[in-house]
Design a protein around this motif. Sequence first.
Motif, PDB file in Angstrom:
ATOM      1  N   MET A 104       0.823  -1.204   0.000  1.00  0.00           N
ATOM      2  CA  MET A 104       0.000   0.000   0.000  1.00  0.00           C
ATOM      3  C   MET A 104       0.863   1.263   0.000  1.00  0.00           C
ATOM      4  O   MET A 104       0.465   2.297  -0.549  1.00  0.00           O
ATOM      5  CB  MET A 104      -0.921   0.001   1.222  1.00  0.00           C
ATOM      6  CG  MET A 104      -1.942  -1.122   1.251  1.00  0.00           C
ATOM      7  SD  MET A 104      -2.943  -1.117   2.761  1.00  0.00           S
ATOM      8  CE  MET A 104      -3.971   0.332   2.483  1.00  0.00           C
ATOM      9  N   ALA A 105       2.022   1.178   0.610  1.00  0.00           N
ATOM     10  CA  ALA A 105       2.914   2.346   0.666  1.00  0.00           C
ATOM     11  C   ALA A 105       3.504   2.673  -0.698  1.00  0.00           C
ATOM     12  O   ALA A 105       3.898   3.808  -0.953  1.00  0.00           O
ATOM     13  CB  ALA A 105       4.028   2.096   1.680  1.00  0.00           C
ATOM     14  N   GLY A 106       3.567   1.680  -1.578  1.00  0.00           N
ATOM     15  CA  GLY A 106       4.138   1.885  -2.899  1.00  0.00           C
ATOM     16  C   GLY A 106       3.076   2.098  -3.950  1.00  0.00           C
ATOM     17  O   GLY A 106       1.914   2.385  -3.663  1.00  0.00           O
ATOM     18  N   TYR A 107       3.493   1.945  -5.203  1.00  0.00           N
ATOM     19  CA  TYR A 107       2.586   2.133  -6.338  1.00  0.00           C
ATOM     20  C   TYR A 107       1.509   1.048  -6.315  1.00  0.00           C
ATOM     21  O   TYR A 107       1.808  -0.115  -6.038  1.00  0.00           O
ATOM     22  CB  TYR A 107       3.389   2.049  -7.642  1.00  0.00           C
ATOM     23  CG  TYR A 107       2.538   2.226  -8.881  1.00  0.00           C
ATOM     24  CD1 TYR A 107       2.292   3.497  -9.385  1.00  0.00           C
ATOM     25  CD2 TYR A 107       1.968   1.128  -9.517  1.00  0.00           C
ATOM     26  CE1 TYR A 107       1.491   3.661 -10.509  1.00  0.00           C
ATOM     27  CE2 TYR A 107       1.170   1.286 -10.626  1.00  0.00           C
ATOM     28  CZ  TYR A 107       0.939   2.548 -11.119  1.00  0.00           C
ATOM     29  OH  TYR A 107       0.141   2.707 -12.225  1.00  0.00           O
ATOM     30  N   PRO A 108       0.239   1.342  -6.587  1.00  0.00           N
ATOM     31  CA  PRO A 108      -0.286   2.617  -7.077  1.00  0.00           C
ATOM     32  C   PRO A 108      -0.857   3.527  -5.995  1.00  0.00           C
ATOM     33  O   PRO A 108      -1.123   4.697  -6.253  1.00  0.00           O
ATOM     34  CB  PRO A 108      -1.392   2.178  -8.025  1.00  0.00           C
ATOM     35  CG  PRO A 108      -1.922   0.932  -7.394  1.00  0.00           C
ATOM     36  CD  PRO A 108      -0.738   0.248  -6.772  1.00  0.00           C
ATOM     37  N   LEU A 109      -1.065   3.009  -4.749  1.00  0.00           N
ATOM     38  CA  LEU A 109      -1.691   3.850  -3.734  1.00  0.00           C
ATOM     39  C   LEU A 109      -0.739   4.912  -3.209  1.00  0.00           C
ATOM     40  O   LEU A 109      -1.146   6.030  -2.898  1.00  0.00           O
ATOM     41  CB  LEU A 109      -2.193   2.987  -2.574  1.00  0.00           C
ATOM     42  CG  LEU A 109      -3.335   2.006  -2.869  1.00  0.00           C
ATOM     43  CD1 LEU A 109      -3.783   1.332  -1.586  1.00  0.00           C
ATOM     44  CD2 LEU A 109      -4.502   2.708  -3.540  1.00  0.00           C
ATOM     45  N   ASN A 110       0.541   4.545  -3.049  1.00  0.00           N
ATOM     46  CA  ASN A 110       1.556   5.481  -2.544  1.00  0.00           C
ATOM     47  C   ASN A 110       1.129   6.132  -1.228  1.00  0.00           C
ATOM     48  O   ASN A 110       1.287   7.340  -1.027  1.00  0.00           O
ATOM     49  CB  ASN A 110       1.856   6.561  -3.591  1.00  0.00           C
ATOM     50  CG  ASN A 110       2.471   5.982  -4.853  1.00  0.00           C
ATOM     51  OD1 ASN A 110       3.385   5.167  -4.791  1.00  0.00           O
ATOM     52  ND2 ASN A 110       1.956   6.387  -6.005  1.00  0.00           N
ATOM     53  N   ASP A 111       0.623   5.295  -0.317  1.00  0.00           N
ATOM     54  CA  ASP A 111       0.176   5.761   0.993  1.00  0.00           C
ATOM     55  C   ASP A 111       1.367   5.738   1.958  1.00  0.00           C
ATOM     56  O   ASP A 111       1.689   4.706   2.549  1.00  0.00           O
ATOM     57  CB  ASP A 111      -0.955   4.872   1.498  1.00  0.00           C
ATOM     58  CG  ASP A 111      -1.527   5.338   2.828  1.00  0.00           C
ATOM     59  OD1 ASP A 111      -0.947   6.233   3.465  1.00  0.00           O
ATOM     60  OD2 ASP A 111      -2.560   4.779   3.242  1.00  0.00           O
ATOM     61  N   GLU A 112       2.032   6.883   2.111  1.00  0.00           N
ATOM     62  CA  GLU A 112       3.249   6.973   2.919  1.00  0.00           C
ATOM     63  C   GLU A 112       3.030   6.518   4.357  1.00  0.00           C
ATOM     64  O   GLU A 112       3.957   6.010   4.998  1.00  0.00           O
ATOM     65  CB  GLU A 112       3.769   8.412   2.906  1.00  0.00           C
ATOM     66  CG  GLU A 112       4.409   8.844   1.604  1.00  0.00           C
ATOM     67  CD  GLU A 112       5.826   8.300   1.469  1.00  0.00           C
ATOM     68  OE1 GLU A 112       6.551   8.227   2.477  1.00  0.00           O
ATOM     69  OE2 GLU A 112       6.203   7.942   0.339  1.00  0.00           O
ATOM     70  N   SER A 113       1.833   6.696   4.877  1.00  0.00           N
ATOM     71  CA  SER A 113       1.577   6.330   6.275  1.00  0.00           C
ATOM     72  C   SER A 113       1.744   4.845   6.524  1.00  0.00           C
ATOM     73  O   SER A 113       1.953   4.413   7.671  1.00  0.00           O
ATOM     74  CB  SER A 113       0.167   6.758   6.681  1.00  0.00           C
ATOM     75  OG  SER A 113      -0.822   5.984   6.003  1.00  0.00           O
ATOM     76  N   LYS A 114       1.672   4.050   5.468  1.00  0.00           N
ATOM     77  CA  LYS A 114       1.716   2.603   5.641  1.00  0.00           C
ATOM     78  C   LYS A 114       3.134   2.081   5.893  1.00  0.00           C
ATOM     79  O   LYS A 114       3.296   0.932   6.307  1.00  0.00           O
ATOM     80  CB  LYS A 114       1.093   1.913   4.427  1.00  0.00           C
ATOM     81  CG  LYS A 114      -0.421   2.112   4.356  1.00  0.00           C
ATOM     82  CD  LYS A 114      -1.103   1.544   5.593  1.00  0.00           C
ATOM     83  CE  LYS A 114      -2.620   1.645   5.562  1.00  0.00           C
ATOM     84  NZ  LYS A 114      -3.084   3.021   5.726  1.00  0.00           N
ATOM     85  N   TYR A 115       4.165   2.895   5.661  1.00  0.00           N
ATOM     86  CA  TYR A 115       5.512   2.457   6.031  1.00  0.00           C
ATOM     87  C   TYR A 115       5.609   2.254   7.542  1.00  0.00           C
ATOM     88  O   TYR A 115       6.199   1.271   8.019  1.00  0.00           O
ATOM     89  CB  TYR A 115       6.560   3.461   5.558  1.00  0.00           C
ATOM     90  CG  TYR A 115       6.904   3.351   4.097  1.00  0.00           C
ATOM     91  CD1 TYR A 115       7.654   2.279   3.610  1.00  0.00           C
ATOM     92  CD2 TYR A 115       6.469   4.322   3.200  1.00  0.00           C
ATOM     93  CE1 TYR A 115       7.967   2.175   2.265  1.00  0.00           C
ATOM     94  CE2 TYR A 115       6.778   4.231   1.839  1.00  0.00           C
ATOM     95  CZ  TYR A 115       7.525   3.160   1.381  1.00  0.00           C
ATOM     96  OH  TYR A 115       7.826   3.056   0.045  1.00  0.00           O
ATOM     97  N   ALA A 116       5.043   3.176   8.300  1.00  0.00           N
ATOM     98  CA  ALA A 116       5.069   3.036   9.756  1.00  0.00           C
ATOM     99  C   ALA A 116       4.263   1.821  10.202  1.00  0.00           C
ATOM    100  O   ALA A 116       4.664   1.106  11.139  1.00  0.00           O
ATOM    101  CB  ALA A 116       4.526   4.304  10.411  1.00  0.00           C
ATOM    102  N   GLU A 117       3.141   1.569   9.535  1.00  0.00           N
ATOM    103  CA  GLU A 117       2.339   0.388   9.863  1.00  0.00           C
ATOM    104  C   GLU A 117       3.107  -0.893   9.546  1.00  0.00           C
ATOM    105  O   GLU A 117       3.091  -1.848  10.325  1.00  0.00           O
ATOM    106  CB  GLU A 117       1.025   0.426   9.086  1.00  0.00           C
ATOM    107  CG  GLU A 117       0.040   1.463   9.561  1.00  0.00           C
ATOM    108  CD  GLU A 117      -0.513   1.124  10.934  1.00  0.00           C
ATOM    109  OE1 GLU A 117      -1.121   0.052  11.088  1.00  0.00           O
ATOM    110  OE2 GLU A 117      -0.296   1.923  11.863  1.00  0.00           O
ATOM    111  N   ALA A 118       3.762  -0.907   8.407  1.00  0.00           N
ATOM    112  CA  ALA A 118       4.560  -2.087   8.038  1.00  0.00           C
ATOM    113  C   ALA A 118       5.653  -2.337   9.067  1.00  0.00           C
ATOM    114  O   ALA A 118       5.887  -3.489   9.480  1.00  0.00           O
ATOM    115  CB  ALA A 118       5.169  -1.887   6.649  1.00  0.00           C
ATOM    116  N   LEU A 119       6.322  -1.284   9.484  1.00  0.00           N
ATOM    117  CA  LEU A 119       7.387  -1.432  10.470  1.00  0.00           C
ATOM    118  C   LEU A 119       6.847  -1.949  11.791  1.00  0.00           C
ATOM    119  O   LEU A 119       7.449  -2.820  12.438  1.00  0.00           O
ATOM    120  CB  LEU A 119       8.089  -0.082  10.666  1.00  0.00           C
ATOM    121  CG  LEU A 119       9.308  -0.076  11.597  1.00  0.00           C
ATOM    122  CD1 LEU A 119      10.387  -1.016  11.088  1.00  0.00           C
ATOM    123  CD2 LEU A 119       9.860   1.342  11.732  1.00  0.00           C
TER     124      LEU A 119
END
Length: 660
Positions: free
Chosen positions: A220-235
Motif C-alpha cells: 500500500m505504501a508503494g505504487y499505485p496507492l503510494n500511501d506513505e503512512s503505511k511504512y510506519a504500519e509495516a514497520l
Amino acid sequence: MKKIICLILTVLCMGVVSCKKFLDTVPTDQLVPDNYYDTEAKLTNALAGVYQPLSSPGVYGDALFDALGAPTDEGFYARSGQTTGTMVYNFDYGNADLSNFWNTLFRGVERANLLIKNINIAQMDESKRQVVLGEALFLRGYYYYLLVTYFGDVPLKIEPTPSVSGVNIPRTPSKQVYDQILADMQAAEAKVSTATVLGSPSRVSKTTVEGILARVCLQMAGYPLNDESKYAEALKWAKMVQASGEHALNRSYRQLFINMHQDLYDIKESMWEMDYKGTGADGSGNQNRLGNTNGIALSVNFDQVGYSYGFVNTTAKLFNLYQPGDLRRDWNIAPFSYNTTTNPVSYNYFTPAQIYNRNASKWRREYELSAVKAKNYTPINFPVLRYADVLLMIAEAENHINGPTAVAYDAINQVRRRGFGLDPATAGVTQNVLNTVTLATTGNTGYLTTNVNIPVTFTGGGGTGATGMAVVATTGKVTAVAILNPGSGYTSAPTVNIGNAWQPNTAYTTGTQIYNGNNLYTVTTSGTSTAMGPTQTAGASTAAATGAVFTYAGQRATATVTIASSPVDLSGLTKDQFQLALQDERARELCYEAQRKPDLIRWGIWVQTMNNVAAEIRANGGSFAYGALAGSNITSRNLLYPIPASELTVNNAATQNPGW
C-alpha cells in the motif's frame, strides 16, 4: 465467478486433503451448508477447504512460480519456441492461466465467506471457534490481497453469494479492498494461535498474520496507492514478529529449502508454507509442480533424481548480484546440468561464461524422500512467508522512515551474514574466499569418462573449507572446475589439486585414477601400494615395486585459483543507496518465491527494469537471446493483469483495466 458460485453447495467437499497434520481429512460428499458446519470436525474440514485454493496449480501449486511468475529480472521462460502466453507477456484477456488464477482466488473468497457466515452453528469450545474464525478471516483477506495486487480494482464480496443470478457486481476501488484486507487480517491477528502452539507452518499463526500485514502495508505504501503512512504500519507489524521471539534464521540457507522437500518443518524461519503430500497417484492432496516446472532440467533416467522441465533460467542480472562467497547463488541458480549419459546421472558443471544456461534451482527434486518419483507432481512445500523476508521488510520500512539506522542495518545484515554461511548475530566479518578457477591445461585424453566428476581440493593459502569438483568430458579431458564451497580466511591463492593424490599403504582397485607429481595414472591391477609411488612417463609400473600396478595415462590437469574479499555487512550508505541495496538483497534472498514482480511494481520500476533486462539479454544472451521477449513486450499496461474474459462475460457490471 459464475462457475464458482454454481459450486456453492458442494464446493467444500472438494480438494480438502492437502495439508499434512491439518488437512488430513476425508471429504464428505453432497452436504448442504446448513449441515456442513454443525460439528467442530466439520468446521475444521471446511477450514481446510478455505486453504485449498492457495495450494492448487492455479496459485502456489504452479502458476505463481511458472507461467505467471517466471518472467522477472530474476529469470526468463527457457523455451525459445514460447512466443505467446503470460510467460512472455504476449496474451490477451482471454488467457486461460489468468482465468484460472482469478477463478481460483474467488473460489477461496467464497469458501471463506461461507465459513465465516456459518461459524456459530457448531457446538464447540469457543476459543477453538475463534481460531477457526481468525484463520478464515485472514485467508479471505489474503485472497483479496492477491487479487488487488495483480488485478487492481476487483468486486468486493464479504457475504456468500445467495444465487447464481447475483453475479453483476461492480469492481470496488483498490483502496476500499485494501481497507477490508486490513480489517480482516487485524481481526484475525487477535484470534489465531501462535507458531509454537501450531508446531507447523501449514496453518497461519499470529506472527504469520503480522508478517503478512507488514507485506500488505508495504504494498500500500508503494505504487499505485503510494500511501506513505503505511511504512510506519509495516514497520510496526514486522517488529511485532521480531519481538515475539518465536522466529530466527536457519544457519544454513541450503538446508532451509532441503527441509521443504522432506517435511522437516522449520517454524523458526519458514513461517507459512503451502503444504503438500504424496505424488498425486492416490488421488489425495493437491497437485504441486514445484521443482518440476522450475527445477534443474532432467528428462532421462529421472526415476531417482526426479523429472523436471526446467522452464525457468536465471538472468545475468541476478547471477551477478551475488558477491564471491555468497552461498545462496549456487543454491538458487544451478551450477550444473544433469549428465544423462551416466547412470545414475552425474553433474556437468558450468563454466563462468555459461550464465544463461543455468536453471532456477532453489527446489531440487533429488532431495525428495520418495524412492521413485512421479513425473509431474512433487511433495515439496512452497514458502509463502519466511523470517528473512520479515527482516528485510523491517530494513526497508525503517530506512524509508528514519534512514539507514542501526535497526535497518542490523535487519539486512542478519540476512546477508547467513547468506555467506556466517552466524547472523556476528557483525563486521569480511569473507576472504576462493573466487575463480582457471584451467592451466586440460590434461590429455587419459581421464576415464566413467568418472565424469572428480574431486578438487585446495591446499595452503591460509584458509579452510574450500572444496571443488572437476568435470571430465567425453574426450577424456578435464574441461571445467567448479568451486562447491569457497571456504574462508584465504590470504593468498592456494594450490589446486585435481583428482586424488597417490598415497602409500593404500588398497587400490582396478580402474582407480590417481596423480603423482604431474603425472596421471590408472590402476590396471589391484593391490596395496608400497612406499614407492609411480613415476614413469610411459607404460606400467611393476607390482613388485609399487604394489598395485599403475599405468601412465598422461600429464594431469592443473589449474590456478584467485581469491576475493567480500565485505558482508553493509555500512555507510545514504538513504537512497540503502534502498537500492535492499532491492538487490531481496532478489538474492527471495528469488523465485513469487515476490519479485509485486516488489518491482510497488517500487515503481517494473516496466523500466524489465525493458533493461531485455536489452541486456538481447546484447549478451547469445543463443538465449529469446529470453528477452517478456521484457521487450512489457509496457505500462502490464502493471496489472486484465480482468479475465470469463468474468466479463458473466458480470455485466465489471469493467476492463486500462490498455486491455
